[in-house]
Design a protein around this motif. Structure first.
Motif, PDB file in Angstrom:
ATOM      1  N   THR A   1       0.836  -1.205   0.000  1.00 34.90           N
ATOM      2  CA  THR A   1       0.000   0.000   0.000  1.00 34.90           C
ATOM      3  C   THR A   1       0.866   1.247   0.000  1.00 34.90           C
ATOM      4  N   LEU A   2       1.937   1.214   0.784  1.00 26.81           N
ATOM      5  CA  LEU A   2       2.832   2.363   0.857  1.00 26.81           C
ATOM      6  C   LEU A   2       3.557   2.573  -0.468  1.00 26.81           C
ATOM      7  N   VAL A   3       3.914   1.490  -1.157  1.00 23.85           N
ATOM      8  CA  VAL A   3       4.523   1.618  -2.488  1.00 23.85           C
ATOM      9  C   VAL A   3       3.580   2.366  -3.422  1.00 23.85           C
ATOM     10  N   GLY A   4       2.301   2.007  -3.378  1.00 26.07           N
ATOM     11  CA  GLY A   4       1.345   2.642  -4.275  1.00 26.07           C
ATOM     12  C   GLY A   4       1.064   4.089  -3.938  1.00 26.07           C
ATOM     13  N   ALA A   5       1.019   4.423  -2.659  1.00 24.14           N
ATOM     14  CA  ALA A   5       0.541   5.747  -2.244  1.00 24.14           C
ATOM     15  C   ALA A   5       1.645   6.752  -1.943  1.00 24.14           C
ATOM     16  N   TRP A   6       2.878   6.329  -1.887  1.00 21.73           N
ATOM     17  CA  TRP A   6       3.982   7.212  -1.469  1.00 21.73           C
ATOM     18  C   TRP A   6       4.055   8.470  -2.344  1.00 21.73           C
ATOM     19  N   PRO A   7       3.884   9.663  -1.742  1.00 22.49           N
ATOM     20  CA  PRO A   7       3.989  10.903  -2.522  1.00 22.49           C
ATOM     21  C   PRO A   7       5.448  11.158  -2.902  1.00 22.49           C
ATOM     22  N   MET A   8       5.717  11.352  -4.190  1.00 21.20           N
ATOM     23  CA  MET A   8       7.102  11.508  -4.621  1.00 21.20           C
ATOM     24  C   MET A   8       7.744  12.779  -4.082  1.00 21.20           C
ATOM     25  N   GLU A   9       6.937  13.754  -3.690  1.00 22.57           N
ATOM     26  CA  GLU A   9       7.506  14.982  -3.142  1.00 22.57           C
ATOM     27  C   GLU A   9       7.806  14.870  -1.651  1.00 22.57           C
ATOM     28  N   LEU A  10       7.442  13.759  -1.022  1.00 24.46           N
ATOM     29  CA  LEU A  10       7.625  13.608   0.416  1.00 24.46           C
ATOM     30  C   LEU A  10       9.099  13.405   0.758  1.00 24.46           C
ATOM     31  N   ARG A  11       9.616  14.240   1.659  1.00 24.11           N
ATOM     32  CA  ARG A  11      10.987  14.109   2.151  1.00 24.11           C
ATOM     33  C   ARG A  11      10.977  13.327   3.465  1.00 24.11           C
ATOM     34  N   VAL A  12      12.033  12.603   3.720  1.00 25.34           N
ATOM     35  CA  VAL A  12      12.069  11.771   4.932  1.00 25.34           C
ATOM     36  C   VAL A  12      12.160  12.606   6.202  1.00 25.34           C
ATOM     37  N   ASP A  13      12.477  13.908   6.076  1.00 25.90           N
ATOM     38  CA  ASP A  13      12.510  14.770   7.259  1.00 25.90           C
ATOM     39  C   ASP A  13      11.257  15.636   7.379  1.00 25.90           C
ATOM     40  N   ASP A  14      10.256  15.358   6.536  1.00 27.18           N
ATOM     41  CA  ASP A  14       9.004  16.112   6.565  1.00 27.18           C
ATOM     42  C   ASP A  14       8.075  15.460   7.596  1.00 27.18           C
ATOM     43  N   VAL A  15       8.158  15.944   8.820  1.00 27.51           N
ATOM     44  CA  VAL A  15       7.413  15.325   9.922  1.00 27.51           C
ATOM     45  C   VAL A  15       5.914  15.398   9.672  1.00 27.51           C
ATOM     46  N   ASP A  16       5.413  16.571   9.307  1.00 22.84           N
ATOM     47  CA  ASP A  16       3.968  16.736   9.102  1.00 22.84           C
ATOM     48  C   ASP A  16       3.487  15.932   7.899  1.00 22.84           C
ATOM     49  N   GLY A  17       4.278  15.940   6.823  1.00 23.62           N
ATOM     50  CA  GLY A  17       3.885  15.200   5.628  1.00 23.62           C
ATOM     51  C   GLY A  17       3.819  13.701   5.889  1.00 23.62           C
ATOM     52  N   ALA A  18       4.799  13.182   6.616  1.00 25.03           N
ATOM     53  CA  ALA A  18       4.808  11.753   6.929  1.00 25.03           C
ATOM     54  C   ALA A  18       3.646  11.398   7.857  1.00 25.03           C
ATOM     55  N   ALA A  19       3.343  12.296   8.801  1.00 23.86           N
ATOM     56  CA  ALA A  19       2.227  12.042   9.727  1.00 23.86           C
ATOM     57  C   ALA A  19       0.898  12.048   8.984  1.00 23.86           C
ATOM     58  N   ALA A  20       0.756  12.962   8.026  1.00 22.73           N
ATOM     59  CA  ALA A  20      -0.478  13.006   7.243  1.00 22.73           C
ATOM     60  C   ALA A  20      -0.636  11.736   6.408  1.00 22.73           C
ATOM     61  N   LEU A  21       0.474  11.274   5.828  1.00 19.70           N
ATOM     62  CA  LEU A  21       0.430  10.027   5.067  1.00 19.70           C
ATOM     63  C   LEU A  21       0.060   8.863   5.981  1.00 19.70           C
ATOM     64  N   ALA A  22       0.601   8.851   7.186  1.00 16.31           N
ATOM     65  CA  ALA A  22       0.315   7.767   8.127  1.00 16.31           C
ATOM     66  C   ALA A  22      -1.178   7.678   8.416  1.00 16.31           C
ATOM     67  N   GLU A  23      -1.816   8.817   8.618  1.00 20.96           N
ATOM     68  CA  GLU A  23      -3.245   8.783   8.921  1.00 20.96           C
ATOM     69  C   GLU A  23      -4.058   8.260   7.734  1.00 20.96           C
ATOM     70  N   ARG A  24      -3.659   8.604   6.507  1.00 20.65           N
ATOM     71  CA  ARG A  24      -4.346   8.067   5.333  1.00 20.65           C
ATOM     72  C   ARG A  24      -4.143   6.558   5.228  1.00 20.65           C
ATOM     73  N   VAL A  25      -2.915   6.119   5.470  1.00 20.59           N
ATOM     74  CA  VAL A  25      -2.625   4.687   5.388  1.00 20.59           C
ATOM     75  C   VAL A  25      -3.370   3.925   6.486  1.00 20.59           C
ATOM     76  N   ILE A  26      -3.456   4.507   7.673  1.00 20.16           N
ATOM     77  CA  ILE A  26      -4.191   3.859   8.767  1.00 20.16           C
ATOM     78  C   ILE A  26      -5.636   3.604   8.358  1.00 20.16           C
ATOM     79  N   GLU A  27      -6.253   4.594   7.733  1.00 15.49           N
ATOM     80  CA  GLU A  27      -7.646   4.425   7.321  1.00 15.49           C
ATOM     81  C   GLU A  27      -7.780   3.282   6.325  1.00 15.49           C
ATOM     82  N   ALA A  28      -6.841   3.203   5.381  1.00 15.94           N
ATOM     83  CA  ALA A  28      -6.878   2.105   4.407  1.00 15.94           C
ATOM     84  C   ALA A  28      -6.592   0.769   5.074  1.00 15.94           C
ATOM     85  N   MET A  29      -5.651   0.752   6.021  1.00 16.38           N
ATOM     86  CA  MET A  29      -5.310  -0.480   6.722  1.00 16.38           C
ATOM     87  C   MET A  29      -6.486  -0.993   7.548  1.00 16.38           C
ATOM     88  N   LEU A  30      -7.147  -0.094   8.252  1.00 17.42           N
ATOM     89  CA  LEU A  30      -8.273  -0.519   9.075  1.00 17.42           C
ATOM     90  C   LEU A  30      -9.420  -1.033   8.218  1.00 17.42           C
TER      91      LEU A  30
END
Length: 925
Positions: free
Chosen positions: A659-688
């Motif tokens: 799922t993360l392979v499919g949804a990973w935003p190409m502009e996301l930087r590994v030090d982007d705390v807010d961006g990674a957290a926002a992605l996590a919440e979207r992935v959580i919804e899909a996972m649940l």
């Protein structure tokens, strides 16, 4: 069917999801952009009045009133006028199978108030003759949060007077349950003792008149009309006299305290209020799948058909609407008859209206050519095209990797049968019961079959449906089953008999004869109408059982490669060959040339470009396996425990990484705390959603909080960018390559879908990268301002090399879409009816190229789309390695519409043809 004339055919459609936050006026704002993109038709989600706050529109409550939350009739008129001014037609999404039910549906509430006396009762598919004594003549309403007796004793059911309507209702929190006016006497009479005001005589007269309802001599409708008049008088009296209103309210409050009297009152109603958990076993109205507040409609009744579609037919006659999309056609009793009526009412003999149906076809199944439709909404072509980009050589290795990683070894056939049986025995148990009753009534009418027991019939039905390989067969009163249907029925009967083992299997032969229409024959000894009705009930149930068992259960249990787990997909068909792709296109051009070609819809499990990234994994299985192993070790600290097992388990972890392979935003930087957290919440919804749909560790009806909390913690921990995270660093590095390979896959997929026979559909925003997860993630707002800017930029500068340098922001895909749609605008007949001719490359990597010509008297177009990119271009930063592969181009000179280069005919090296842009579209000069 006779295809609509070319001038009426859509060239390409653009789907918009309308809701209260994206209304008709919001759509009007983006129409110039959509028209500029090159599509011919706007394809709208349902526009009729739906539940307040609906985000999708499929919970329609009034089929003849435009949704006020979207802007109502006036807003739709503005949209139509703007679309017409831009040369855009409109295709409407119709929902004929079901309707949202509850207090906001007047027809439903009248049926609850009056039962079978109401003419509205004929709208709904209710089993009024239930085998349960306490459901005979009643509708089961599973609306209570606890068993009925407990709710009564705790005082959670109360009576109230609606002063505006003169209506007395029972209320369970926010749920309104109407009380029949035949019971008003007992509720109003005590108020005569409490009230001595100026309306005392009127109250006495009302009590007398309500009492007279029980001996009413007129028709049912006359009784209902009389009661309606009495309620109006009651409303008028209480609106002008607060003392009277208070007296009645006091009477109702006192009555509500006597829970036994209240229970007896409710037991006299035409419904049975019940604990929500009993719905699976006892609900006696047909639903949309297992959703209690979406009730099935009997649209096969001519009067209901006409009344439901009255407004839509007016839109067509007024020229506001040029096409129709039919939702959930397999839920209808007779889909072909429905389509014929729709075509007869909306189309003209010499100019059929464009109709497509939401129909899921198995890989071996074809849409009946006799149906008067242009085709389906494209789930079959979605999976056909997508299958080209899965490497067939990887099947064994990827299957082995999945088994070893997850320690799951069940084959998909067994998994599917088990999942369908679970659905039939749990979610759809009540529907199976209704069908079993109908079949037993039929079997009992003849000596040869009367010894079949209810239990035996029910078990046989469950097994037969579980083994059915397609959504449904199509027996109707006019046509015998097709040869294909007969084969499917015989196959399913054979499989069900084999699964039954060494027992009497004659009941399966009886069911086979029923489904094949043999029991409808005059000499069969059975009542033909009862037999047909039972067979059609089977057909209405087998579709939801397949949908729930396959798409909403098996696809959330089996995760070998998520690119397979798509609506209309089948993991048992691992990959699609080039020759199979060509054969399917030739057949579509011959049978359904205006078939809709979708790639992303409001229902797909993931966006089209997310699937192409996941498909790329099939070409790099060894590296994928190593990466997943490393990531599992890195994220071990985030894995919890539930009931002695890992939480999330290995299967859900494997789902997470794909799922993360499919949804990973190409502009996301590994030090982007807010961006990674926002992605996590979207992935959580899909996972649940995946966890609950899978029904193994949690479910929608029995949510296991501990396991779900472990899933949340795992995702948030794995995607925590607030501190050094080895997993994120490695994953981001991996995605630089996979993202690029997925983009190359996507460009090829997009070119094929826009040029093969059929009408391509663009889901909102998918002209750029569509990396969404399952709904509601795929309904997020689209950044149209950015897309407008990018399209304007492409008008000024479209250097292919420069575009590919910026592949991450979606410009190459938008460039491709705009160029092809512009060509479709200029050459509509080429795509509507032009010859489709496969072209075969020669050389070591010939199988990596999909090539064909589209030709008519006015033009010759050559389409070149590479496939299996990971083998062609392991390093996306380097040129593709085509080796000695050549393609013989027909004589002449061509212009590549995607790179603006001139290419001469003859034997050409594929690497040369594709040196400027990853795909090519060659138009003969």
């Amino acid at each position: 069917m006779k295809a609509p004339q070319s001038a009426q055919l859509p060239r390409a459609t653009y789907r918009l999801q309308l809701h209260k936050d994206f209304t008709f006026d919001d759509a009007i704002e983006v129409l110039p952009y959509i028209a500029d993109l090159g599509v011919s038709h706007l394809y709208l989600s349902p526009i009729m009045a739906a539940r307040p706050g609906s985000t999708h529109g499929y919970d329609v409550i009034d089929h003849n009133r435009v949704n006020p939350e979207l802007g109502g009739e006036e807003g739709f008129d503005r949209l139509c006028a703007k679309a017409q001014s831009l040369g855009l037609g409109i295709i409407l999404d119709l929902v004929p199978n079901h309707v949202g039910v509850g207090a906001d549906n007047a027809a439903w509430m009248e049926m609850l108030e009056w039962g079978q006396r109401s003419a509205k009762a004929g709208m709904f598919d209710v089993d009024w003759n239930s085998s349960r004594r306490n459901l005979q003549g009643k509708v089961l309403l599973p609306v209570l949060g606890a068993p009925f007796g407990i709710v009564l004793e705790q005082g959670e059911l109360t009576l109230r007077l609606d002063a505006q309507a003169g209506q007395i209702d029972a209320w369970y929190y926010e749920t309104r349950l109407p009380v029949s006016p035949l019971d008003y006497l007992a509720l109003l009479e005590p108020s005569l003792k409490r009230y001595t005001g100026e309306h005392a005589r009127e109250l006495a007269n009302l009590v007398r008149d309500f009492e007279a309802l029980s001996t009413h001599q007129g028709s049912d409708q006359s009784l209902i009309d009389t009661a309606r008049g009495l309620k109006s008088r009651l409303a008028e009296a209480v609106r002008t006299d607060a003392e009277l209103a208070a007296a009645i309210a006091s009477t109702l409050a006192e009555f509500s305290k006597d829970w036994r009297a209240l229970g007896e009152l409710l037991d006299r109603q035409a419904y049975r209020a019940a604990y929500w958990r009993v719905s699976a076993d006892e609900i006696n109205y047909r639903r949309f799948f297992d959703i209690n507040d979406l009730a099935g409609l009997r649209v096969e009744r001519e009067a209901l058909f006409a009344s439901m579609h009255e407004r839509v037919f007016e839109f067509v006659a007024q020229g506001k609407v040029q096409g129709l999309r039919i939702d959930h056609v397999d839920g209808l009793l007779d889909p072909r008859e429905y389509a014929e009526r729709l075509q007869a009412a909306a189309g003209k003999p010499d100019a059929p209206i464009y109709i497509v149906i939401e129909k899921i076809l198995a890989p071996h199944e074809s849409l009946p050519e006799s149906w008067p439709v242009a085709g389906t909404t494209g789930y079959d072509t979605l999976n056909l095209v997508g299958g080209l980009f899965i490497d067939p050589a990887s099947e064994r290795a990827l299957s082995l990797l999945y088994r070893r990683y997850t320690r799951r070894d069940e084959d998909f056939d067994s998994l599917l049968v088990r999942s369908k049986l679970q659905i039939l025995q749990e979610s759809l148990a009540s529907e199976v019961g209704v069908l079993a009753n109908a079949v037993q009534t039929l079997s009992a009418s003849d000596w040869h079959s009367r010894d079949f027991t209810y239990a035996g019939i029910r078990r046989a039905l469950e097994s037969l449906i579980a083994h059915f390989p397609v959504y449904r067969p199509y027996l109707d009163r006019r046509l015998a089953p097709s040869a294909a249907d007969l084969r499917v029925i015989d196959w399913a009967v054979g499989r069900a008999k084999k699964a039954a083992g060494a027992v009497d299997t004659s009941v399966f032969d009886f069911l086979g004869k029923l489904l094949k229409g043999e029991l409808c024959a005059p000499d069969s000894g059975y009542d033909a109408e009862l037999a047909l009705r039972a067979a059609q009930r089977f057909q209405q149930l087998s579709g939801p059982a397949m949908a729930k068992g396959l798409e909403d259960t098996s696809f959330y249990r089996h995760f070998r490669l998520l690119a397979h787990n798509e609506v209309g997909g089948d993991p048992r068909r691992y990959a699609v060959t080039v020759s199979a792709f060509h054969r399917a296109n030739e057949e579509r051009l011959r049978k359904f040339p205006a078939d809709m070609l979708g790639a992303t819809t409001h229902d797909t499990k993931r966006g089209e470009d997310a699937r192409m990234r996941i498909a790329a994994l099939s070409g790099m299985t060894a590296e994928w396996g190593r990466r997943v192993s490393a990531w599992t070790r890195a994220n071990r600290r985030w894995v919890g425990e539930h009931e002695g097992e890992a939480a999330p388990d290995r299967n859900h972890q494997y789902y997470f990484y794909q799922t993360l392979v499919g949804a990973w935003p190409m502009e996301l930087r590994v030090d982007d705390v807010d961006g990674a957290a926002a992605l996590a919440e979207r992935v959580i919804e899909a996972m649940l959603k995946a966890v609950r749909e899978g029904k193994e560790r949690s479910s929608w009806t029995n949510q296991v909080a501990a396991y779900e909390d472990a899933v949340r913690s795992f995702v948030r921990g794995a995607l925590d960018a607030s501190k050094p995270n080895a997993f994120l660093l490695d994953f981001a590095e991996f995605m630089q390559r996979v993202g690029a390979l997925g983009a190359l896959n996507s460009l090829s997929q997009t070119l094929l879908r826009l040029t093969m026979p059929g009408v391509p559909d663009l889901y909102q925003g998918s002209e750029s990268w569509q990396l969404s997860m399952v709904d509601p993630d795929n309904r997020r707002p689209v950044d149209y301002a950015r897309l407008r800017e990018q399209l304007a930029e492409l008008r000024k500068e479209s250097n292919p090399a420069a575009l590919m340098q910026r592949w991450a922001d979606g410009l190459p895909k938008l460039h491709l879409v705009q160029r092809v749609l512009e060509l479709r605008r200029r050459k509509p007949l080429l795509f509507a009816a032009g010859v489709y001719r496969p072209l075969a490359a020669q050389g070591e990597r010939a199988d990596h190229l999909v090539a064909y010509a589209r030709e008519d008297d006015s033009a010759q177009l050559l389409v070149l789309a590479p496939r299996l990119w990971p083998a062609l271009q392991p390093d996306p930063a380097q040129p593709a390695d085509w080796r000695d592969t050549q393609l013989m181009l027909p004589n002449g000179q061509y212009r590549d519409l995607l790179s603006d280069r001139v290419v001469n005919g003859g034997a050409r090296n594929v690497s040369e043809l594709l040196s400027a842009f990853p795909v090519a579209l060659l138009l003969r000069a």
